[in-house]
Design a protein around this motif. Structure first.
Motif, short mmCIF file in Angstrom:
data_model
loop_
_atom_site.label_atom_id
_atom_site.label_comp_id
_atom_site.label_asym_id
_atom_site.label_seq_id
_atom_site.Cartn_x
_atom_site.Cartn_y
_atom_site.Cartn_z
N LYS A 1 0.84 -1.20 0.00
CA LYS A 1 0.00 0.00 0.00
C LYS A 1 0.88 1.25 0.00
O LYS A 1 0.60 2.21 -0.71
N GLU A 2 1.94 1.21 0.80
CA GLU A 2 2.86 2.33 0.91
C GLU A 2 3.51 2.62 -0.45
O GLU A 2 3.60 3.77 -0.87
N ILE B 1 1.01 4.24 -2.73
CA ILE B 1 0.79 5.64 -2.36
C ILE B 1 1.92 6.50 -2.90
O ILE B 1 1.69 7.57 -3.48
N THR C 1 1.74 12.89 -0.89
CA THR C 1 1.91 11.62 -0.16
C THR C 1 1.07 11.65 1.12
O THR C 1 0.37 10.68 1.42
N LEU D 1 -2.65 11.34 0.21
CA LEU D 1 -3.03 9.99 -0.21
C LEU D 1 -3.02 9.02 0.98
O LEU D 1 -3.82 8.09 1.04
N GLN D 2 -2.11 9.25 1.93
CA GLN D 2 -2.10 8.40 3.14
C GLN D 2 -3.37 8.58 3.95
O GLN D 2 -3.89 7.64 4.54
N GLN E 1 -6.16 6.53 2.04
CA GLN E 1 -5.66 5.28 1.49
C GLN E 1 -6.72 4.20 1.30
O GLN E 1 -6.48 3.22 0.60
N LEU F 1 -8.12 4.92 -2.85
CA LEU F 1 -7.12 5.39 -3.81
C LEU F 1 -7.67 5.30 -5.24
O LEU F 1 -8.00 4.21 -5.70
#
Lengths: 117, 166
Positions: A3-4, A7, A68, A71-72, A75, A78
Motif C-alpha cells: 500500500k505504501e 501511495i 503523499t 493519499l495516506q 488510502q 485510492l
C-alpha cells in the motif's frame, strides 16, 4: 508495504502531472507579462527557459510530500485510474499548450487584459 | 587517427550540438529495449533486473540530452546567433513556432522516462498483479509517449538545423 509503495507511486504521478500543468501555465504567463518573463530569467545565457525548467522541477519535488500525506489520509479510497488519466492528460496538454500557434493568441489576450488592469 | 582529426576540425559548438543529437539517437535504441521489457513483463522472459537497468540508463541518457541541449541553446540564442538569423529571414516561423515548441516539449521525455523508472522501482513484480494493471499500462504508455515526443523533438531540431546550421 504494498500500500505504501502504491501511495508513493500515485504521489509521484500527481506531482509530475502538477509540474506539467505548471509548465504550460507559466509559459503563457511568461509570454503575456514581461515582468514575469524577467523573473524566470534565472540564468541569462539560457533565458526564461531556465526558470521554467527549474521552478517546475522544484514544484515536482516539493509537491511530492503533500500529495503523499493526502493519499495516506485517503488510502482506503485510492483512485488509481483517475490519477493515471490526470497524469497522461497533463503530459498531452503540455505538448499541445506549448505550441506557439496555440499559446500565442492566449498570451496576447492575457497581455491585453493585464494592460487594461 | 583520421576520425580524431576530423572531430578536432569541427568547432566546439558543432561538437556540442552533434553530441546532443547523438544522445537523442542513442535513447531511441534504449527505448526499443525498454518497450520490449515493458511489453514482455507478463512472460517474465525479460528479467526485472535488466528492465530496471535499461530504464535507469534511458532516464540518464535523456536527462543528459536535455542538459546538453541547454549548452547548445546558449550560442543559438546569443546575439548574432542562428536565432537572429532565422527571425530576420523569410521564414521566422522556423524559430517562432518550430524551435520554440522543441524548447518547451524537451521538458517531457526525460520526465516520462523517469516516471516509468520510479513506478517500476517502487512496484517491481507487483506490477503483474491484477490490481496494478493500470500502473503497468502507465509504465508502457509513459515510454511510448516519451519516444513519440522525442521523435517530434528530433524532427523539429533537424528542420531548424538544416535551415540555419550552427
Amino acid at each position: 508495504m504494498k500500500k505504501e509503495s502504491k501511495i508513493l507511486t500515485l504521489s509521484f504521478l500527481l506531482s509530475t502531472a502538477a509540474s506539467f500543468n505548471l509548465f504550460w501555465v507559466m509559459n503563457i504567463l511568461k509570454a503575456a507579462n514581461t515582468q514575469f518573463k524577467g523573473f524566470l530569467d534565472v540564468y541569462p545565457p539560457v533565458g526564461p527557459l531556465s526558470g521554467l525548467f527549474l521552478f517546475c522541477l522544484l514544484a515536482l519535488m516539493v509537491l511530492f510530500f503533500p500529495f503523499t500525506v493526502l493519499l495516506q489520509q485517503h488510502q482506503q479510497n485510492l483512485r488509481v485510474k483517475e490519477v493515471v488519466i490526470f497524469y497522461f492528460a497533463s503530459a498531452i496538454l503540455l505538448f499541445v499548450m506549448t505550441f506557439p500557434l496555440i499559446f500565442g493568441p492566449i498570451a496576447r489576450a492575457l497581455s491585453a487584459l493585464f494592460n487594461l488592469v | 587517427m583520421e576520425l580524431v582529426n576530423a572531430i578536432q576540425s569541427v568547432p566546439i559548438i558543432g561538437r556540442v550540438l552533434s553530441f546532443h543529437g547523438l544522445l537523442g539517437i542513442v535513447s531511441l535504441g534504449l527505448w526499443v529495449l525498454a518497450l520490449m521489457g515493458a511489453l514482455d513483463f507478463e512472460r517474465k522472459a525479460f528479467s526485472l533486473f535488466w528492465f530496471k537497468l535499461i530504464l535507469v540508463n534511458l532516464t540518464l541518457i535523456l536527462s543528459l540530452a536535455t542538459v546538453w541541449g541547454f549548452l547548445a541553446y546558449i550560442p543559438y540564442r546569443a546575439p548574432g546567433g542562428p536565432r537572429s538569423f532565422i527571425v530576420e529571414s523569410e521564414k521566422p516561423w522556423m524559430h517562432e513556432v518550430v524551435f520554440e515548441h522543441k524548447e518547451f516539449i524537451a521538458f517531457l521525455p526525460w520526465l516520462l522516462a523517469l516516471t516509468a523508472t520510479v513506478v517500476t522501482f517502487l512496484l517491481g513484480n507487483t506490477l503483474l498483479e491484477k490490481d496494478n494493471q493500470v500502473l503497468l499500462l502507465t509504465v508502457r504508455y509513459s515510454l511510448l509517449l516519451s519516444v513519440a515526443i522525442t521523435l517530434v523533438i528530433i524532427i523539429e531540431g533537424v528542420l531548424v538545423t538544416r535551415f540555419a546550421p550552427l
